[in-house]
Design a protein around this motif. Structure first.
Motif, PDB file in Angstrom:
ATOM      1  N   GLY A  39     -51.928   0.396  14.582  1.00  0.00           N
ATOM      2  CA  GLY A  39     -51.756  -1.047  14.416  1.00  0.00           C
ATOM      3  C   GLY A  39     -52.176  -1.839  15.643  1.00  0.00           C
ATOM      4  N   ARG A  40     -52.399  -3.121  15.466  1.00  0.00           N
ATOM      5  CA  ARG A  40     -52.853  -3.985  16.557  1.00  0.00           C
ATOM      6  C   ARG A  40     -51.800  -4.159  17.639  1.00  0.00           C
ATOM      7  NH1 ARG A  40     -56.219  -9.011  13.765  1.00  0.00           N
ATOM      8  NH2 ARG A  40     -57.873  -7.733  12.821  1.00  0.00           N
ATOM      9  N   ASN A  41     -50.547  -3.953  17.285  1.00  0.00           N
ATOM     10  CA  ASN A  41     -49.478  -4.123  18.275  1.00  0.00           C
ATOM     11  C   ASN A  41     -49.191  -2.840  19.051  1.00  0.00           C
ATOM     12  OD1 ASN A  41     -48.455  -2.906  15.943  1.00  0.00           O
ATOM     13  ND2 ASN A  41     -46.383  -3.690  16.314  1.00  0.00           N
ATOM     14  N   VAL A  42     -50.051  -1.834  18.893  1.00  0.00           N
ATOM     15  CA  VAL A  42     -49.905  -0.575  19.621  1.00  0.00           C
ATOM     16  C   VAL A  42     -50.986  -0.502  20.705  1.00  0.00           C
ATOM     17  CG1 VAL A  42     -49.908   1.938  19.489  1.00  0.00           C
ATOM     18  CG2 VAL A  42     -48.959   0.584  17.597  1.00  0.00           C
ATOM     19  N   THR A  43     -50.563  -0.289  21.938  1.00  0.00           N
ATOM     20  CA  THR A  43     -51.493  -0.140  23.056  1.00  0.00           C
ATOM     21  C   THR A  43     -51.251   1.202  23.723  1.00  0.00           C
ATOM     22  OG1 THR A  43     -51.631  -2.514  23.515  1.00  0.00           O
ATOM     23  CG2 THR A  43     -52.215  -1.032  25.309  1.00  0.00           C
ATOM     24  N   LYS A  44     -52.292   2.014  23.822  1.00  0.00           N
ATOM     25  CA  LYS A  44     -52.152   3.307  24.501  1.00  0.00           C
ATOM     26  C   LYS A  44     -51.902   3.070  25.982  1.00  0.00           C
ATOM     27  CE  LYS A  44     -55.508   5.390  21.340  1.00  0.00           C
ATOM     28  NZ  LYS A  44     -56.846   6.021  21.236  1.00  0.00           N
ATOM     29  N   SER A  45     -51.043   3.893  26.571  1.00  0.00           N
ATOM     30  CA  SER A  45     -50.748   3.745  27.995  1.00  0.00           C
ATOM     31  C   SER A  45     -52.015   3.906  28.832  1.00  0.00           C
ATOM     32  CB  SER A  45     -49.687   4.762  28.431  1.00  0.00           C
ATOM     33  OG  SER A  45     -50.101   6.083  28.156  1.00  0.00           O
ATOM     34  N   ALA A  46     -52.928   4.800  28.405  1.00  0.00           N
ATOM     35  CA  ALA A  46     -54.184   4.985  29.140  1.00  0.00           C
ATOM     36  C   ALA A  46     -55.019   3.707  29.128  1.00  0.00           C
ATOM     37  CB  ALA A  46     -54.980   6.132  28.528  1.00  0.00           C
ATOM     38  N   ASP A  47     -54.996   2.972  28.014  1.00  0.00           N
ATOM     39  CA  ASP A  47     -55.736   1.706  27.945  1.00  0.00           C
ATOM     40  C   ASP A  47     -55.123   0.660  28.871  1.00  0.00           C
ATOM     41  OD1 ASP A  47     -57.418   2.825  26.065  1.00  0.00           O
ATOM     42  OD2 ASP A  47     -56.332   2.007  24.348  1.00  0.00           O
ATOM     43  N   LEU A  48     -53.781   0.637  28.929  1.00  0.00           N
ATOM     44  CA  LEU A  48     -53.105  -0.303  29.825  1.00  0.00           C
ATOM     45  C   LEU A  48     -53.444  -0.004  31.272  1.00  0.00           C
ATOM     46  CD1 LEU A  48     -51.092  -2.588  30.312  1.00  0.00           C
ATOM     47  CD2 LEU A  48     -49.246  -0.894  30.224  1.00  0.00           C
TER      48      LEU A  48
END
Length: 222
Positions: A39-48
């Protein structure tokens, strides 16, 4: 022994013809198996972390540390999936930047790989700051509004969140090692590449190989 500051390709092996290759590639990010994980509200920690690394090159650590207390692309309410050292340290980072944080994990015990003294102090600080820590939960579903879970007492809960961040332990990264088999007589993997753990373990593994081949001129470090 040499390390080459360039992007590696398999053709480099044919050019250099090393006797030994040491792979220190890091681990492979993992995601929990839960509906809605894309989903759009999920951000991978690696991306952050990738976003922060990009800005730190231009702003420097001190300025970036101050600016992240004002703005980060994750909203105010954050649920972290993963209660090992990765999720706990991310929770500390985000709490210090004014986010309301909840940490959940399917494992009963939280704080894996944290030094006992550090774990005690960190958990005390997190609870003092109002961070919820829940282990032994079942992940039910991610929706645009948050995460549904079943707690260990079979109590279903909904955790409202602007952003959900999976921060799970890494998996081994052995794809390149498999491709190099037959091309090099000796191949070693160190750190998260072979056995995801913590920095002292990776450092020790690298030190052991470095000492073994310190006088060798044909060790290729990737």
């Amino acid at each position: 022994m040499s390390a080459f500051p360039k992007n590696f390709t398999l053709s480099d092996i044919d050019k250099i013809k090393p006797d030994v290759v040491v792979l220190a590639l890091g681990g492979t990010p993992t995601l929990p198996e839960v509906p809605g994980i894309k989903g759009r509200n999920v951000t991978k920690s690696a991306d952050l972390y990738g976003i922060l690394r990009f800005f730190i090159r231009f702003l420097g650590p001190k300025l970036l540390r101050s600016l992240t207390k004002i703005w980060m692309p994750i909203g105010k309410d954050v649920v972290i999936i993963g209660g090992a050292i990765q999720g706990c340290q991310l929770g500390e980072f985000l709490t210090k930047r004014g986010r309301k944080v909840e940490i959940v994990d399917t494992e009963k015990e939280l704080g894996k790989w944290l030094v006992p003294e550090r774990k005690t102090r960190l958990f005390y600080w997190l609870k003092k700051k109002g961070v919820k820590l829940m282990g032994g939960v079942k992940l039910e579903k991610i929706t645009p509004e948050g995460l549904s879970i079943t707690a260990k007492d079979d109590n279903k809960q909904f955790l409202q969140a602007d952003k959900i961040i999976p921060a799970l332990p890494l998996a081994p990264n052995l794809e390149l090692m498999d491709k190099l088999k037959g091309k090099v007589s000796e191949i070693y993997t160190v750190g998260d590449c072979t056995n995801p753990a913590i920095i002292p373990d990776a450092t020790a593994a690298g030190w052991e190989i470095g000492i073994k081949y310190e006088k060798c001129q044909t060790v290729f470090c990737i």
